[in-house]
Design a protein around this motif. Structure first.
Motif, PDB file in Angstrom:
ATOM      1  N   PRO A 104     -45.275  -2.977   0.343  1.00 39.28           N
ATOM      2  CA  PRO A 104     -45.435  -4.034   1.362  1.00 39.28           C
ATOM      3  C   PRO A 104     -46.704  -3.817   2.165  1.00 39.28           C
ATOM      4  O   PRO A 104     -47.140  -2.685   2.372  1.00 39.28           O
ATOM      5  N   PHE A 105     -47.298  -4.901   2.606  1.00 43.82           N
ATOM      6  CA  PHE A 105     -48.503  -4.834   3.419  1.00 43.82           C
ATOM      7  C   PHE A 105     -48.153  -5.159   4.862  1.00 43.82           C
ATOM      8  O   PHE A 105     -47.394  -6.086   5.138  1.00 43.82           O
ATOM      9  N   ALA A 106     -48.716  -4.403   5.782  1.00 43.33           N
ATOM     10  CA  ALA A 106     -48.483  -4.663   7.207  1.00 43.33           C
ATOM     11  C   ALA A 106     -49.262  -5.904   7.627  1.00 43.33           C
ATOM     12  O   ALA A 106     -50.441  -6.037   7.326  1.00 43.33           O
ATOM     13  N   ALA A 107     -48.591  -6.806   8.298  1.00 50.43           N
ATOM     14  CA  ALA A 107     -49.230  -8.052   8.729  1.00 50.43           C
ATOM     15  C   ALA A 107     -49.241  -8.107  10.244  1.00 50.43           C
ATOM     16  O   ALA A 107     -48.185  -8.117  10.884  1.00 50.43           O
ATOM     17  N   GLY A 108     -50.422  -8.108  10.832  1.00 47.30           N
ATOM     18  CA  GLY A 108     -50.551  -8.198  12.278  1.00 47.30           C
ATOM     19  C   GLY A 108     -50.677  -9.646  12.714  1.00 47.30           C
ATOM     20  O   GLY A 108     -50.537 -10.579  11.924  1.00 47.30           O
ATOM     21  N   THR A 109     -50.942  -9.824  13.994  1.00 48.58           N
ATOM     22  CA  THR A 109     -51.119 -11.169  14.543  1.00 48.58           C
ATOM     23  C   THR A 109     -52.522 -11.662  14.234  1.00 48.58           C
ATOM     24  O   THR A 109     -53.503 -10.976  14.523  1.00 48.58           O
ATOM     25  N   SER A 110     -52.608 -12.829  13.655  1.00 50.16           N
ATOM     26  CA  SER A 110     -53.912 -13.389  13.308  1.00 50.16           C
ATOM     27  C   SER A 110     -54.623 -13.882  14.564  1.00 50.16           C
ATOM     28  O   SER A 110     -54.008 -14.045  15.632  1.00 50.16           O
ATOM     29  N   PHE A 111     -55.920 -14.127  14.436  1.00 48.07           N
ATOM     30  CA  PHE A 111     -56.717 -14.610  15.561  1.00 48.07           C
ATOM     31  C   PHE A 111     -56.202 -15.967  16.028  1.00 48.07           C
ATOM     32  O   PHE A 111     -56.073 -16.225  17.229  1.00 48.07           O
ATOM     33  N   THR A 112     -55.882 -16.834  15.071  1.00 52.60           N
ATOM     34  CA  THR A 112     -55.354 -18.165  15.421  1.00 52.60           C
ATOM     35  C   THR A 112     -54.025 -18.050  16.163  1.00 52.60           C
ATOM     36  O   THR A 112     -53.788 -18.748  17.158  1.00 52.60           O
ATOM     37  N   GLN A 113     -53.138 -17.156  15.687  1.00 52.65           N
ATOM     38  CA  GLN A 113     -51.854 -16.977  16.347  1.00 52.65           C
ATOM     39  C   GLN A 113     -52.031 -16.399  17.737  1.00 52.65           C
ATOM     40  O   GLN A 113     -51.302 -16.736  18.678  1.00 52.65           O
ATOM     41  N   PHE A 150     -49.688 -22.591  29.120  1.00 53.27           N
ATOM     42  CA  PHE A 150     -50.200 -23.771  29.843  1.00 53.27           C
ATOM     43  C   PHE A 150     -49.172 -24.889  29.813  1.00 53.27           C
ATOM     44  O   PHE A 150     -48.390 -25.021  28.862  1.00 53.27           O
ATOM     45  N   ARG A 151     -49.182 -25.717  30.869  1.00 52.42           N
ATOM     46  CA  ARG A 151     -48.325 -26.906  30.900  1.00 52.42           C
ATOM     47  C   ARG A 151     -49.101 -28.079  30.324  1.00 52.42           C
ATOM     48  O   ARG A 151     -50.061 -28.561  30.927  1.00 52.42           O
ATOM     49  N   LEU A 152     -48.694 -28.520  29.167  1.00 53.49           N
ATOM     50  CA  LEU A 152     -49.394 -29.604  28.475  1.00 53.49           C
ATOM     51  C   LEU A 152     -48.395 -30.669  28.070  1.00 53.49           C
ATOM     52  O   LEU A 152     -47.213 -30.378  27.798  1.00 53.49           O
ATOM     53  N   SER A 153     -48.872 -31.914  28.033  1.00 55.34           N
ATOM     54  CA  SER A 153     -48.037 -32.991  27.517  1.00 55.34           C
ATOM     55  C   SER A 153     -47.911 -32.827  26.011  1.00 55.34           C
ATOM     56  O   SER A 153     -48.620 -32.025  25.393  1.00 55.34           O
ATOM     57  N   GLU A 154     -47.013 -33.591  25.415  1.00 50.39           N
ATOM     58  CA  GLU A 154     -46.794 -33.480  23.973  1.00 50.39           C
ATOM     59  C   GLU A 154     -48.061 -33.782  23.191  1.00 50.39           C
ATOM     60  O   GLU A 154     -48.410 -33.083  22.234  1.00 50.39           O
ATOM     61  N   GLU A 155     -48.793 -34.824  23.621  1.00 51.77           N
ATOM     62  CA  GLU A 155     -50.027 -35.184  22.917  1.00 51.77           C
ATOM     63  C   GLU A 155     -51.107 -34.123  23.132  1.00 51.77           C
ATOM     64  O   GLU A 155     -51.806 -33.726  22.183  1.00 51.77           O
ATOM     65  N   GLU A 156     -51.239 -33.641  24.373  1.00 49.67           N
ATOM     66  CA  GLU A 156     -52.240 -32.604  24.652  1.00 49.67           C
ATOM     67  C   GLU A 156     -51.934 -31.330  23.876  1.00 49.67           C
ATOM     68  O   GLU A 156     -52.837 -30.634  23.416  1.00 49.67           O
ATOM     69  N   GLU A 157     -50.656 -31.038  23.729  1.00 51.20           N
ATOM     70  CA  GLU A 157     -50.257 -29.836  22.993  1.00 51.20           C
ATOM     71  C   GLU A 157     -50.669 -29.941  21.529  1.00 51.20           C
ATOM     72  O   GLU A 157     -51.194 -28.975  20.947  1.00 51.20           O
ATOM     73  N   GLU A 158     -50.445 -31.088  20.923  1.00 52.23           N
ATOM     74  CA  GLU A 158     -50.839 -31.275  19.523  1.00 52.23           C
ATOM     75  C   GLU A 158     -52.350 -31.171  19.360  1.00 52.23           C
ATOM     76  O   GLU A 158     -52.851 -30.582  18.396  1.00 52.23           O
ATOM     77  N   ILE A 159     -53.096 -31.754  20.303  1.00 50.31           N
ATOM     78  CA  ILE A 159     -54.559 -31.686  20.245  1.00 50.31           C
ATOM     79  C   ILE A 159     -55.020 -30.242  20.411  1.00 50.31           C
ATOM     80  O   ILE A 159     -55.907 -29.765  19.687  1.00 50.31           O
ATOM     81  N   ALA A 160     -54.407 -29.516  21.354  1.00 51.03           N
ATOM     82  CA  ALA A 160     -54.797 -28.132  21.614  1.00 51.03           C
ATOM     83  C   ALA A 160     -54.533 -27.259  20.391  1.00 51.03           C
ATOM     84  O   ALA A 160     -55.372 -26.428  20.006  1.00 51.03           O
ATOM     85  N   TYR A 161     -53.368 -27.422  19.751  1.00 50.68           N
ATOM     86  CA  TYR A 161     -53.062 -26.643  18.549  1.00 50.68           C
ATOM     87  C   TYR A 161     -54.049 -26.952  17.426  1.00 50.68           C
ATOM     88  O   TYR A 161     -54.453 -26.061  16.671  1.00 50.68           O
TER      89      TYR A 161
END
Length: 488
Positions: free
Chosen positions: A112-121, A130-141
């Protein structure tokens, strides 16, 4: 028209499987050779490691002379063995294709290979604070998903707007995306999500504790970025009415920034490559001493168990067809093991002889570490000295490293072309590059030397080379033009 038969003689070069195997082994560096050795030990059960008595070879010789034990019509000869099948490029041994060697119930022993947290994650986890609206959250992701490994978003807002509409079914405007992008710019590391270098530096400066130097640096980046990158310092002094010391302090603040914020993320799972030297050169009592990395010289021998099998077959009076098939397989593996052991021995000898010749050819450099003492040397020089083919020398030098008192170096860097100086002597181009590097290091950084000026200096030192050649050597040394070397 009549058919005629005739004989013709011609010379053709044909490499034996053993020669091909040797060439493949020679070009492997230490780590790759260890992997190849492990693979061969796994695929050939007749090959073993460690110390062993000389009875192995005697048993093999006894078997070679025991072919009379077979029926007259069923003799085993090495010539009858299809060697190509287990020395082919696919490296799949014959015994794997003849029998089912693994049970369906065998455990899968994959590592098995150890998997760390990626930069994107890592960035996504920060967005959750952050407090974001549903639309802002999708845009931010989506924006975070568009960040490359250097930490930049290298796409225009119009392209991002279209992609959101087509792929995420989110219909928005560039103004709304710009608003969410400012939130992304608040994530760590500082400067992430920038669309260009100027924006990246500006984000980092605005996040720093404000001081006169930081404020001036921010103004320079925001309002005079082009003049700064082109190092037009006189224009900056006039534009902002500042002194050289103030400008120097502001530039020092900018130089402390990170132009690639993504590269500073410690959690990115990048493979770190470690160099394992194939040779080591030491200076002992004023003389050079060469050693081959012990990992290149494993102790290999033919397995005792396989020899005992052959001995048992030899002593058996009645021999069945299954026994004859088994001994045929055993002899194939024994031959392959002997060939591999011999190839490893020749590899060790070839590597040592080649590196020894290079070491003595460049003795002045290895004793002093001064690159200006490197002699002009090409592959043919070494090939002629040790009476080997140029291709063999190339395989040795291409991917091997040597540990010297002055650091670990790639062997091929010791090879260089020659040129004639003003005294008619042959000198290495490496020597000229080193002198060029020293001249640039010692130049006045307020008035750096142009390529034309560097060419004149080299001519004065006895190296008549043109300006274009100076530019080529400078680029090979990864040194910028005079304007970009300028400092306050």
């Amino acid at each position: 028209m009549s058919l005629k038969q005739f004989l013709s003689f011609k010379l053709s070069q044909k490499l034996s499987p053993q020669q091909i195997q040797l060439m493949k082994l020679i070009q492997l560096p230490t780590q790759a050779f260890e992997q190849r050795l492990s693979q061969e030990l796994e695929e050939n059960p007749a090959l073993d490691t460690g110390k062993e008595t000389e009875e192995n070879e005697d048993n093999i010789d006894d078997f070679d002379n025991s072919e009379d034990d077979y029926d007259d019509n069923e003799t085993i000869d090495a010539d009858d063995i299809n060697i190509d099948e287990y020395l082919s490029d696919d490296e799949i041994p014959e015994y794997r294709t003849q029998a089912n060697n693994y049970s369906a119930d065998d455990e899968d022993k994959s590592i098995p290979f150890a998997a760390g947290t990626s930069f994107t994650q890592h960035l996504t986890n920060q967005l959750n604070t952050f407090r974001l609206s549903e639309e802002e959250e999708e845009i931010a992701y989506f924006l975070v998903g568009s960040v490359d490994e250097s930490g930049y978003i290298r796409r225009s807002l119009s392209d991002i707007t279209d992609d959101l509409a087509f792929t995420q079914n989110v219909f928005t405007t560039e103004e709304e995306i710009e608003k969410v992008l400012q939130i992304v710019h608040q994530l760590d590391p500082g400067g992430v999500g920038a669309r260009n270098l100027q924006e990246c530096l500006s984000i980092q400066l605005h996040r720093k504790e404000q001081s006169p130097n930081v404020e001036l640096a921010t103004t320079i980046i925001d309002k005079a970025f082009e003049q700064f990158t082109k190092k037009h310092y006189k224009k900056l002094l006039q534009k902002f009415s500042i002194t050289e010391d103030q400008l120097k302090d502001a530039i020092e603040e900018i130089e402390r920034l990170n132009p690639k914020p993504g590269g500073s993320y410690a959690g990115n799972n990048k493979i770190v490559e470690h160099i394992v030297p194939d040779f080591a050169i030491k200076i002992v009592d004023g003389e050079l001493e060469l050693t081959l990395n012990g990992r290149n010289a494993p102790e290999l021998h033919v397995s005792r168990e396989y020899n005992n099998m052959l001995k048992g077959y030899k002593d058996t009076k009645e021999k069945s067809k299954a026994q004859k098939d088994a001994v045929m397989f055993i002899k194939q593996k024994l031959d392959a093991a002997k060939w591999f052991i011999e190839a490893v021995r020749q590899r060790q000898q070839t590597l040592f002889v080649t590196m020894s010749s290079i070491m003595h050819y460049q003795k002045a450099f290895f004793l002093s570490g001064d690159e200006r003492k490197l002699r002009p040397m090409i592959l043919k020089d070494i090939a002629d000295e040790i009476e080997m083919d140029v291709s063999t020398i190339s395989r040795v030098a291409n991917s091997k490293y040597v540990d010297t008192p002055y650091g670990t170096k790639l062997i091929k860097v010791f090879f260089s072309e020659s040129m004639t100086n003003d005294q008619g002597e042959e000198v290495s181009t490496r020597e000229i590059k080193k002198i060029l590097e020293i001249v640039i290091e010692e130049e006045n950084k307020k008035k750096p030397l142009t390529d034309e000026a560097l060419s004149k200096i080299l001519k004065e030192k006895g190296y008549p080379i043109a300006r274009r050649t100076v530019a080529k050597y400078r680029e090979q040394l990864d040194l910028p033009v005079a304007r970009l070397r300028k400092k306050i």
